[in-house]
Design an enzyme around this catalytic site. Structure first.
Site, PDB file in Angstrom:
ATOM      1  N   TYR A  78      29.702  -0.613  14.865  1.00  0.00           N
ATOM      2  CA  TYR A  78      29.276  -0.868  13.328  1.00  0.00           C
ATOM      3  C   TYR A  78      28.997  -2.270  12.911  1.00  0.00           C
ATOM      4  O   TYR A  78      27.903  -2.612  12.488  1.00  0.00           O
ATOM      5  CB  TYR A  78      30.264  -0.018  12.246  1.00  0.00           C
ATOM      6  CG  TYR A  78      29.863  -0.212  10.943  1.00  0.00           C
ATOM      7  CD1 TYR A  78      29.036   0.880  10.640  1.00  0.00           C
ATOM      8  CD2 TYR A  78      29.856  -1.530   9.905  1.00  0.00           C
ATOM      9  CE1 TYR A  78      28.647   0.858   9.365  1.00  0.00           C
ATOM     10  CE2 TYR A  78      29.352  -1.610   8.980  1.00  0.00           C
ATOM     11  CZ  TYR A  78      28.282  -0.419   8.442  1.00  0.00           C
ATOM     12  OH  TYR A  78      27.976  -0.400   7.159  1.00  0.00           O
ATOM     13  N   PHE A 130      -1.335  -6.791   0.908  1.00  0.00           N
ATOM     14  CA  PHE A 130      -1.179  -5.747   1.791  1.00  0.00           C
ATOM     15  C   PHE A 130      -0.243  -4.947   0.817  1.00  0.00           C
ATOM     16  O   PHE A 130       0.354  -5.222  -0.179  1.00  0.00           O
ATOM     17  CB  PHE A 130      -0.265  -6.122   3.047  1.00  0.00           C
ATOM     18  CG  PHE A 130      -0.129  -5.104   3.792  1.00  0.00           C
ATOM     19  CD1 PHE A 130      -1.318  -4.437   4.472  1.00  0.00           C
ATOM     20  CD2 PHE A 130       1.099  -4.301   3.778  1.00  0.00           C
ATOM     21  CE1 PHE A 130      -0.896  -3.169   4.975  1.00  0.00           C
ATOM     22  CE2 PHE A 130       1.173  -3.043   4.452  1.00  0.00           C
ATOM     23  CZ  PHE A 130       0.333  -2.562   5.196  1.00  0.00           C
ATOM     24  N   THR A 131      -0.320  -3.401   1.091  1.00  0.00           N
ATOM     25  CA  THR A 131       0.073  -2.546   0.312  1.00  0.00           C
ATOM     26  C   THR A 131       1.668  -2.649  -0.326  1.00  0.00           C
ATOM     27  O   THR A 131       1.999  -2.713  -1.242  1.00  0.00           O
ATOM     28  CB  THR A 131      -0.408  -1.196   0.829  1.00  0.00           C
ATOM     29  OG1 THR A 131       0.150  -1.111   2.125  1.00  0.00           O
ATOM     30  CG2 THR A 131      -1.699  -0.794   0.836  1.00  0.00           C
ATOM     31  N   ASP A 221       4.246 -13.344   6.682  1.00  0.00           N
ATOM     32  CA  ASP A 221       4.120 -12.049   6.959  1.00  0.00           C
ATOM     33  C   ASP A 221       3.903 -12.184   8.546  1.00  0.00           C
ATOM     34  O   ASP A 221       2.549 -12.238   8.973  1.00  0.00           O
ATOM     35  CB  ASP A 221       3.218 -10.992   6.484  1.00  0.00           C
ATOM     36  CG  ASP A 221       3.411  -9.425   6.828  1.00  0.00           C
ATOM     37  OD1 ASP A 221       3.772  -9.541   7.804  1.00  0.00           O
ATOM     38  OD2 ASP A 221       3.112  -8.517   6.128  1.00  0.00           O
ATOM     39  N   LYS A 264       4.839  -3.353  15.054  1.00  0.00           N
ATOM     40  CA  LYS A 264       3.524  -3.722  15.507  1.00  0.00           C
ATOM     41  C   LYS A 264       3.522  -4.645  16.751  1.00  0.00           C
ATOM     42  O   LYS A 264       3.772  -4.163  18.005  1.00  0.00           O
ATOM     43  CB  LYS A 264       2.787  -4.506  14.432  1.00  0.00           C
ATOM     44  CG  LYS A 264       2.130  -3.605  13.499  1.00  0.00           C
ATOM     45  CD  LYS A 264       3.255  -3.002  12.408  1.00  0.00           C
ATOM     46  CE  LYS A 264       2.642  -2.389  11.040  1.00  0.00           C
ATOM     47  NZ  LYS A 264       3.363  -2.013  10.272  1.00  0.00           N
ATOM     48  N   ARG A 388      -9.081   2.205   4.275  1.00  0.00           N
ATOM     49  CA  ARG A 388      -8.805   0.936   3.695  1.00  0.00           C
ATOM     50  C   ARG A 388      -9.613   0.539   2.888  1.00  0.00           C
ATOM     51  O   ARG A 388     -10.569  -0.299   2.940  1.00  0.00           O
ATOM     52  CB  ARG A 388      -8.463  -0.098   4.792  1.00  0.00           C
ATOM     53  CG  ARG A 388      -7.353   0.401   5.928  1.00  0.00           C
ATOM     54  CD  ARG A 388      -5.884  -0.149   5.560  1.00  0.00           C
ATOM     55  NE  ARG A 388      -5.210   0.603   4.560  1.00  0.00           N
ATOM     56  CZ  ARG A 388      -3.901   0.692   4.510  1.00  0.00           C
ATOM     57  NH1 ARG A 388      -3.083   0.023   5.319  1.00  0.00           N
ATOM     58  NH2 ARG A 388      -3.355   1.503   3.684  1.00  0.00           N
ATOM     59  N   PHE A 455      -2.313   6.050  -1.336  1.00  0.00           N
ATOM     60  CA  PHE A 455      -3.289   6.368  -0.113  1.00  0.00           C
ATOM     61  C   PHE A 455      -2.403   7.416   0.786  1.00  0.00           C
ATOM     62  O   PHE A 455      -2.880   8.100   1.426  1.00  0.00           O
ATOM     63  CB  PHE A 455      -3.674   5.226   0.715  1.00  0.00           C
ATOM     64  CG  PHE A 455      -2.590   4.299   1.027  1.00  0.00           C
ATOM     65  CD1 PHE A 455      -2.014   3.343   0.055  1.00  0.00           C
ATOM     66  CD2 PHE A 455      -2.075   4.457   2.193  1.00  0.00           C
ATOM     67  CE1 PHE A 455      -0.986   2.472   0.412  1.00  0.00           C
ATOM     68  CE2 PHE A 455      -0.753   3.649   2.585  1.00  0.00           C
ATOM     69  CZ  PHE A 455      -0.527   2.552   1.427  1.00  0.00           C
TER      70      PHE A 455
HETATM   71  N1  F0G Z   1       2.881  -6.175   6.583  1.00  0.00           N
HETATM   72  C1  F0G Z   1       1.741  -6.022   7.146  1.00  0.00           C
HETATM   73  C2  F0G Z   1       0.603  -6.943   7.406  1.00  0.00           C
HETATM   74  C3  F0G Z   1       1.732  -4.722   7.514  1.00  0.00           C
HETATM   75  O1  F0G Z   1       0.707  -3.942   8.387  1.00  0.00           O
HETATM   76  C4  F0G Z   1       2.553  -3.655   7.285  1.00  0.00           C
HETATM   77  C5  F0G Z   1       2.574  -2.166   7.839  1.00  0.00           C
HETATM   78  C6  F0G Z   1       3.806  -4.207   6.549  1.00  0.00           C
HETATM   79  C7  F0G Z   1       3.927  -5.355   6.206  1.00  0.00           C
HETATM   80  C8  F0G Z   1       5.143  -3.148   6.335  1.00  0.00           C
HETATM   81  O2  F0G Z   1       5.689  -2.939   7.659  1.00  0.00           O
HETATM   82  O3  F0G Z   1       5.275  -0.306   7.809  1.00  0.00           O
HETATM   83  O4  F0G Z   1       7.126  -1.760   9.002  1.00  0.00           O
HETATM   84  O5  F0G Z   1       7.304  -1.190   6.484  1.00  0.00           O
HETATM   85  N2  F0G Z   1       1.739  -1.626   8.206  1.00  0.00           N
HETATM   86  C9  F0G Z   1       1.139  -0.423   8.667  1.00  0.00           C
HETATM   87  C10 F0G Z   1       0.087  -0.170   8.984  1.00  0.00           C
HETATM   88  C11 F0G Z   1       1.856   0.690   7.903  1.00  0.00           C
HETATM   89  O6  F0G Z   1      -0.514   0.903   9.274  1.00  0.00           O
HETATM   90  O7  F0G Z   1      -0.998  -1.146   8.819  1.00  0.00           O
HETATM   91  P1  F0G Z   1       6.396  -1.511   7.616  1.00  0.00           P
END
Ligand code: F0G
Length: 462
Positions: A78, A130-131, A221, A264, A388, A455
């Site tokens: 843990y 970014f979303t 990021d 990624k 997108r 989305f």
């Molecule tokens: N920042 C970027 C630039 C991203 O592309 C993503 C995720 C995140 C933050 C969030 O990270 O998914 O680990 O919580 N992108 C994925 C995509 C979902 O398909 O581009 P996460």
């Protein structure tokens, strides 16, 4: 007479395949049924109904034998797992930050960072939204302000560093709202929503100078920062003979910390982290992570997953790896470009983006051209892509109206070390076939709209 040998030398991936995973080829009738069932949203398809899955490069990479071997060395304590210390060491060595807390994935780190630094009424400038990043900034009471260079919003303009920050726009924001309303600059490398476009080292240095002038932090990021480092090596004067690892470390050195989706660049299926140089901020983060993720030495990850990520980080900065990774994306992009299919230029680091506006000029943006194109591509061949465009952009948090982004794109995202050149050929040929039928396409109507990040779960009809 024998044919003349062509004057070329090909490159190949620096790995070979050890394990295979079967994929299913479906009929058009099966895909039509699956698509209707999924409400014309590729996120709602079952993966078993997909032939070549280019939805995302997130968590979809193939791990190496060395990473899998590391999975067996998971210390599932843990507290104080040895794998945490391996991860911390890898982050320090390759990203250069002093402190790190693990999180279950990138958005977990975004949540912690936004809660710690953003106050109600603050403004957070960033090189394109970014979303998930913007949503966490908004949930913490902030307003996102786009400060990417204008070229980023035009899919056809060739610019080597289309992800760059417009320093003039940053200065204007300071004049308008005051530096004390800006908790940090949110700097993304590379810029996902612009088409996987990099930021130059010169620009990172300029953002640092701006931040020092006004005593504002820079939070990176770092999700695809290795790919960004590769583009700097390829395109920026003075970096051709530097390793990607060196470039990455210099780049991160201009920032004060980062959020990271390890799913990624870091070649793992799950995991992320928040890194910080400031010791007091780190104290706060290592306390807050206990509330939302888990203890500060695991943050929602199993020991084995931290080990795989520590090893993945080391593999990710290898020059041969990253050249092959981006090279495969470029291979697909060049095929489509040669066939005059409209794509975002230059070709990005993790994906080829189809320009749905030029693909389907007959479909107005509020009938979802990119959503339509992703659906048509799946119907044609079982290749799964991601919208997108306007669906991803969501609604304005004040007015409730759709955001109408200039970019209306479909992303063909390439997982790392997963598909072969033949998969790229099949994909390109399917896109070309859909392009040939472009005049017949009609748009969609949204029939279900979730409140957050619509989305992912929205449903549509023809
Ligand atoms: N920042 C970027 C630039 C991203 O592309 C993503 C995720 C995140 C933050 C969030 O990270 O998914 O680990 O919580 N992108 C994925 C995509 C979902 O398909 O581009 P996460």
């Amino acid at each position: 007479m024998s044919k003349q040998r062509p004057p070329r030398r090909s490159w190949a991936e620096p790995w070979k395949v050890k394990v295979v995973e079967p994929v299913r080829v479906t009929s058009r009738a099966q895909r039509e049924a699956a698509l209707v069932e999924a409400g014309f949203n590729t996120f709602l398809l079952r993966s078993e109904d997909v032939y070549i899955d280019l939805l995302t490069d997130s968590g979809t990479s193939a791990m190496s034998d060395w990473q899998w071997a590391g999975m067996m060395l998971g210390d599932e304590a843990y507290a104080g797992s040895r794998n945490f210390y391996h991860l911390e060491e890898a982050v320090r060595e390759h990203y250069g930050y002093r402190h790190m807390v693990p999180t279950h994935q990138g958005r977990g780190a975004e949540n912690l960072l936004s809660r710690m630094l953003i106050r109600e009424g603050d403004f957070v400038p960033g090189n394109m939204y970014f979303t998930t990043t913007r949503l966490h900034q908004e949930l913490a009471g902030g307003t996102f302000v786009d400060v990417v260079i204008p070229e980023a919003h035009d899919p056809a303009i060739e610019h080597p560093f289309k992800g760059n920050v417009d320093i003039g726009a940053l200065e204007r924001l300071v004049q308008d709202v005051g530096a004390d309303r800006i908790p940090y600059v949110s700097l993304a490398a590379t810029v996902n929503m612009a088409g996987g476009q990099p930021v130059s080292m010169a620009n990172a240095r300029a953002v640092r100078a701006f931040a020092d002038r006004h005593k504002i932090r820079i939070m990176l990021d770092a999700t695809r920062a290795v790919e960004n480092a590769y583009f700097i090596q390829q395109r920026e004067p003075g970096y051709a003979n530097r390793s990607v690892a060196e470039i990455l470390k210099e780049f991160c050195g201009y920032t004060d910390g980062c959020t990271m989706s390890g799913k990624k660049d870091s070649l793992v299926n799950i995991g992320g982290w928040l890194a910080l140089n400031d010791a007091d901020l780190y104290q706060e983060a290592s306390n807050l992570v206990v509330v939302y993720e888990g203890l500060h030495t695991y943050g929602g990850m199993a020991g084995r997953d931290m080990e795989a990520m520590a090893r993945g980080i080391r593999e990710s900065v290898d020059d041969d790896h990253i050249r092959a990774r981006v090279g495969q994306v470029e291979y697909l992009g060049h095929l489509l470009d040669d066939w005059r299919v409209p794509i975002v230029k230059p070709i990005g680091g993790h994906a080829v983006y189809l320009d749905a506006r030029r693909f389907y000029p007959q479909i107005p943006q509020d009938e979802y051209p990119a959503q339509t194109l992703a659906a048509e591509l799946y119907l044609d061949s079982g290749v799964r892509a991601m919208e997108r465009g306007i669906v991803s952009a969501g609604r304005d948090k004040e007015t409730g109206e759709h955001h109408y982004p200039k970019l209306e794109l479909v992303r063909l995202t390439i997982p790392r070390r997963v598909y072969t050149q033949a998969h790229m050929d099949v994909t390109a040929e399917s896109v070309a076939a859909v392009f040939d039928q472009r005049e017949r396409a009609r748009g969609l109507r949204m029939v279900h709209e979730p409140r957050y990040l619509r989305f992912f779960q929205a449903r549509f009809e023809r």
